[in-house]
Design an enzyme around this catalytic site. Structure first.
Site, mmCIF file in Angstrom:
data_model
loop_
_atom_site.group_PDB
_atom_site.id
_atom_site.type_symbol
_atom_site.label_atom_id
_atom_site.label_comp_id
_atom_site.label_asym_id
_atom_site.label_seq_id
_atom_site.Cartn_x
_atom_site.Cartn_y
_atom_site.Cartn_z
ATOM 1 N N CYS A 123 51.065 38.139 27.188
ATOM 2 C CA CYS A 123 51.600 37.270 28.242
ATOM 3 C C CYS A 123 52.672 36.293 27.771
ATOM 4 O O CYS A 123 53.811 36.322 28.240
ATOM 5 C CB CYS A 123 50.468 36.459 28.876
ATOM 6 N N ASP A 139 54.232 41.074 33.293
ATOM 7 C CA ASP A 139 54.482 40.525 31.955
ATOM 8 C C ASP A 139 54.121 41.477 30.828
ATOM 9 O O ASP A 139 54.656 41.389 29.722
ATOM 10 C CB ASP A 139 53.764 39.183 31.776
ATOM 11 N N ASN A 140 53.189 42.379 31.066
ATOM 12 C CA ASN A 140 52.797 43.387 30.078
ATOM 13 C C ASN A 140 51.968 44.438 30.799
ATOM 14 O O ASN A 140 51.708 44.327 31.999
ATOM 15 C CB ASN A 140 52.018 42.777 28.897
ATOM 16 N N ASP A 165 50.682 39.455 36.427
ATOM 17 C CA ASP A 165 49.955 39.215 35.180
ATOM 18 C C ASP A 165 49.052 40.412 34.888
ATOM 19 O O ASP A 165 48.133 40.706 35.655
ATOM 20 C CB ASP A 165 49.113 37.944 35.329
ATOM 21 N N ASP A 166 49.335 41.126 33.806
ATOM 22 C CA ASP A 166 48.531 42.288 33.395
ATOM 23 C C ASP A 166 48.512 43.393 34.447
ATOM 24 O O ASP A 166 47.556 44.173 34.508
ATOM 25 C CB ASP A 166 47.081 41.878 33.090
ATOM 26 N N HIS A 169 52.402 29.040 30.652
ATOM 27 C CA HIS A 169 52.009 29.754 29.426
ATOM 28 C C HIS A 169 53.025 29.654 28.290
ATOM 29 O O HIS A 169 53.029 30.488 27.385
ATOM 30 C CB HIS A 169 51.706 31.223 29.734
#
EC number: 3.1.6.4
Length: 522
Positions: free
Chosen positions: A79, A288-289, A39-40, A142
């Protein structure tokens, strides 16, 4: 009948593996599939990608024993849309994870969102059931928190985690704390039964998520092929780590979170080897990004040489670390320059199971097995969407920007900056700039930081423009956008009374239902 078809296709895959000199022996058994989604986390956060403190020994070893992608992309710089794309193999514009509330706005799934993953979308775990897979999600879902969007309604057999990010704490009056679920029912809430100390950064969640993964693998390894989607969120601000890892990194609290994740992945890979199923388990690691530079350095990561970060369609927002590991099948120590996408994990996982994607819809993900097993490179574009707007496209080494925007002047003046210290005149704009008539084109091999656009008059520009324009036209002519799922918000649908709240005495009274357009400020 479906099982017979799946087995037949798996036999066909075995023939491909044998032809590549990497065949399997014994009865046909599709491999386990383990997707590790961060995540991130940024491209520059791993030692193997050049992070100077080199605090990711297990991920670096995973790369040394497998294959590294330097050119791997998320499907969105946020996300929720990226996760929806992974599990459907489809761009967010196709699966509905976007907004039309304002031009070129990002959108995600805060707990006031009304929408979520539509029933019409076929998710990876639903399809893997046809080949006998048992599936579990650990961590962040999410894709909508209302009952109809629950992951067990979309193919997963087990879940431990949360429908939303771990923001908070809230007062449970104006806004409820986010629930944590085991399967169908909540078992507590963040900051209550699952504490996160914002002052110290201490939380035991990564250790809980690790144990969930280890227990699932132990239960399933000898019985059914399994699909484990391990979607931990410790590197999303507010970042956290358990007590043994706090203060251990040269990179501050964010580095502590990365070190704990790296240690956890090392334990997962070690268990696969101890159970003698490593050679029958395909493992893929990505994010995710891009890293949230607005939170860096204490609460955010590094995007290496790339421009900007999360929320933007520059390389730093969507270029991801990516590693494939499958002992005995993926040759150790490889680097592939294939343009890869998070959506490819959908199609590749189906191919591993001996299945094909649904034929009644457009699928954007490629089957990467020819790349993973035979080193082949395949032509493909990468499309960079922000909301319903195609901002940019990459083909080969060239990237064309049709629109540029970092964030609005209003937010920038309030201290919100997605490209801190990275101003590039005419590129990192705070107004949405239209370049559709004369796109900005960069050669990402020579200029990965997107600082020096090609001269409009150059032959290289004209040739690249012609190739990219043709691909974009084909894409747009065939595109059928889905109904947007991220347009409507309503405080009454927040996590006031999730399933299971009665048993815990955790039900809260919702406010009056007032649906309204979500405000996507960036």
């Amino acid at each position: 009948m479906a099982a017979v078809v799946a087995a037949t296709r798996w036999w066909q895959l075995l023939l491909v593996l044998s032809a590549a000199g990497m065949g399997a022996s014994g009865a046909p058994q599709p491999p386990n599939i383990l997707l590790l989604l961060m995540d991130d986390m940024g491209w520059g956060d791993l030692g193997v990608y050049g992070e100077p403190s080199r605090e990711t020994p297990n991920l670096d070893r995973m790369a040394a024993e497998g294959l590294l992608f330097p050119n791997f992309y998320s499907a969105n710089p946020l996300c929720s849309p990226s996760r929806a794309a992974l599990l459907t193999g489809r761009l967010p514009i196709r699966n509905g994870f976007y907004t039309t509330n304002a031009h070129a706005r990002n959108a995600y799934t805060p707990q006031e969102i009304v929408g979520g993953i539509p029933d019409s979308e076929q998710l990876l775990p639903e399809l893997l059931k046809k080949a006998g897979y048992v599936s579990k999600i650990v961590g962040k879902w999410h894709l909508g928190h209302r009952p109809q969007f629950h992951p067990l309604k979309h193919g997963f057999d087990e879940w431990f985690g949360s429908p939303n990010c771990h923001f908070g704490p809230y007062d449970n009056k104006a806004r409820p704390n986010i629930p944590v679920y085991r399967d169908w029912e909540m078992v507590g809430r963040y900051y209550e039964e699952f504490p996160i100390n914002l002052k110290t950064g201490e939380a035991n969640l990564t250790q809980i998520y690790l144990q969930e993964a280890l227990d699932f693998i132990k239960r399933q390894a000898r019985h059914h092929p399994f699909f484990l989607y391990w979607a931990v969120d410790a590197t999303h601000a507010p970042v956290y780590a358990s007590k043994p890892f706090l203060g251990t990194s040269q990179r501050g609290r964010y580095g502590d979170a990365v070190r704990e994740i790296d240690d956890s992945i090392g334990k997962i890979l070690e268990l696969l080897q101890d159970l003698h199923v490593a050679d029958n388990t395909f493992v893929f690691f990505t994010s995710d990004n891009g890293a949230a530079l607005i939170s860096a350095p204490e609460q955010g990561g590094s995007n290496g040489p790339f421009l900007c970060g999360k929320q933007t369609t520059f390389e730093g927002g969507m270029r991801e670390p990516a590693l494939a590991w499958w002992p005995g099948h993926v040759t150790a120590g490889q680097v592939s320059h294939q343009l890869g996408s998070i959506m490819d994990l959908f199609t590749t996982s189906l191919a591993l199971a001996g299945l094909t994607p649904p034929s009644d819809r457009a699928i954007d993900g490629l089957n990467l097995l020819p790349t993973l097993l035979q080193g082949r490179l395949m032509d493909r574009p990468i499309f960079y969407y922000r909301g319903d707007t195609l901002m940019a496209a990459t083909l080969g080494q060239h990237k064309a920007h049709f629109w540029t925007w970092t964030n609005s002047w209003e937010n920038f003046r309030q201290g919100i900056d997605f490209c801190p210290g990275q101003n590039v005149s005419g590129v990192t704009t705070h107004n949405l700039e239209d370049h559709t008539k004369l796109p900005l084109i960069f050669h990402l091999g020579r200029d990965p930081g997107e600082r020096f656009p090609l001269s409009f008059a150059s032959a290289e520009y004209q040739e690249a423009l012609s190739r990219i324009t043709s691909v974009v036209q084909q894409h747009q002519e065939a595109l059928v956008p889905a109904q947007p799922q991220l347009n409507v918000c309503n405080w009454a649908v927040m996590n006031w009374a999730p399933p299971g709240c009665e048993k815990l005495g955790k039900c809260l009274t919702p406010p009056e239902s007032i649906p309204k357009k979500c405000l996507w400020s960036h």
